[in-house]
Design an enzyme around this catalytic site. Structure first.
Site, PDB file in Angstrom:
ATOM      1  N   SER A  96       0.807  -1.301   0.209  1.00 22.36           N
ATOM      2  CA  SER A  96      -0.061   0.010  -0.050  1.00 22.36           C
ATOM      3  C   SER A  96       0.910   1.107   0.004  1.00 22.36           C
ATOM      4  O   SER A  96       1.755   1.520  -0.797  1.00 22.36           O
ATOM      5  CB  SER A  96      -0.920  -0.067   1.229  1.00 22.36           C
ATOM      6  N   ASP A 217      -9.938  -5.964  -4.874  1.00 22.09           N
ATOM      7  CA  ASP A 217      -9.437  -5.068  -3.676  1.00 22.09           C
ATOM      8  C   ASP A 217     -10.178  -3.955  -3.828  1.00 22.09           C
ATOM      9  O   ASP A 217     -10.266  -3.193  -4.712  1.00 22.09           O
ATOM     10  CB  ASP A 217      -8.083  -4.822  -4.110  1.00 22.09           C
ATOM     11  N   HIS A 246      -7.674  -5.974   0.430  1.00 18.84           N
ATOM     12  CA  HIS A 246      -6.356  -5.176   0.407  1.00 18.84           C
ATOM     13  C   HIS A 246      -5.154  -5.772   1.291  1.00 18.84           C
ATOM     14  O   HIS A 246      -4.132  -5.166   1.047  1.00 18.84           O
ATOM     15  CB  HIS A 246      -6.702  -3.721   0.709  1.00 18.84           C
TER      16      HIS A 246
END
Length: 266
Positions: A96, A217, A246
């Site tokens: 991320s 996601d 995610h």
């Protein structure tokens, strides 16, 4: 940061072997997110773990609202950690926000990285002309408003959406690390992340990249992985995981570990 950076950001080195593997966690988690991944790599890698300064495990007094207004300050932290540990080359796994940090770090110091492995990465979360990032500006503002109005309720709603898969233990774990964060820091970092745009610098990345993207996601549409592959300046591959969410390191650690192993430089 008055304390040693290594101490302040809880830097740990585990495992053995000549090859260095850096595991960098994403927004809303801390280094404990990798605990189910570690056993797969400790025998043949020295693994560097640390907490982002915004993580709930870091003294919030270390979070300088004037300094951490862009991702560049996080890049400084990463590079300073690697230099302090006298690491000359490493494979970097970033989830991320840490995928973005790795991208920027590799542009600044390409010689430090043999490969970037980007998990749930996005160069821009907002939609734009000819680009689908997944969110409209109004949707993002609604998220920020919800966080400000009732942080507990926001976490309780967001954590299951982010995990995606029906894995209660993963939802519980993600909720725990979100609750550990100070809400004002969470909101501040969220604004930085959702308003960042790395599209213009992707072509400067020369380090080989592996992009790991889950099948569904809520934060990153599948098309973003293809966008990254098409715009990164170096050789890149896309690895699709047949799992939702995610946070595959929480919801499907065995599956992610196998994909990480395949993505490691030979």
């Amino acid at each position: 940061m008055g304390h040693s950076l290594l101490e302040a950001l809880n830097v740990r080195v585990e495992g053995s072997g000549e090859r260095i593997l850096v595991l960098a966690h994403g927004f809303g988690t801390d280094q404990s997110a990798w605990q189910r991944i570690l056993p797969f790599f400790k025998r043949d890698h020295r693994i560097v773990l640390y907490d982002l300064v915004c993580a709930g495990t870091v003294n919030p007094d270390y979070f300088d609202f004037r300094r951490y207004t862009t991702l560049d300050a996080y890049v400084d932290d990463l590079i300073n950690i690697l230099d302090a540990l006298r690491i000359e080359r490493c494979t970097y796994v970033g989830h991320s926000i840490s995928a973005s940090i790795g991208i920027l770090a590799s542009i600044r110091r390409p010689g430090l990285f043999t490969k970037l492995i980007l998990v749930g990465a996005s160069p821009r979360f907002l939609n734009d002309r000819n680009y689908h990032g997944g969110f409209e500006q109004g949707e993002i503002e609604e998220v920020f408003s919800a966080m400000e109005a009732n942080y507990k309720a926001w976490v309780q709603g967001f954590a299951p959406l982010a995990v995606g898969a029906d894995v209660p233990e993963a939802v519980q774990e993600f909720s725990r690390t979100l609750f550990n964060m100070r809400p004002d820091i969470t909101l501040f970092v969220s604004r930085i992340v959702f308003n960042s745009d790395l599209r213009g610098v992707l072509g400067l990345v020369r380090v080989p990249c592996s992009i790991i993207q889950t099948a569904n996601d809520v934060s990153v549409p599948g098309s973003v992985a293809a966008y990254l592959q098409n715009h990164l300046g170096g050789r890149s591959t896309v690895h699709m995981l047949n799992v939702e969410g995610h946070l595959p390191h929480l919801s499907a650690p065995n599956l992610l570990a196998r994909e990480l192993r395949r993505a490691l430089p030979r």
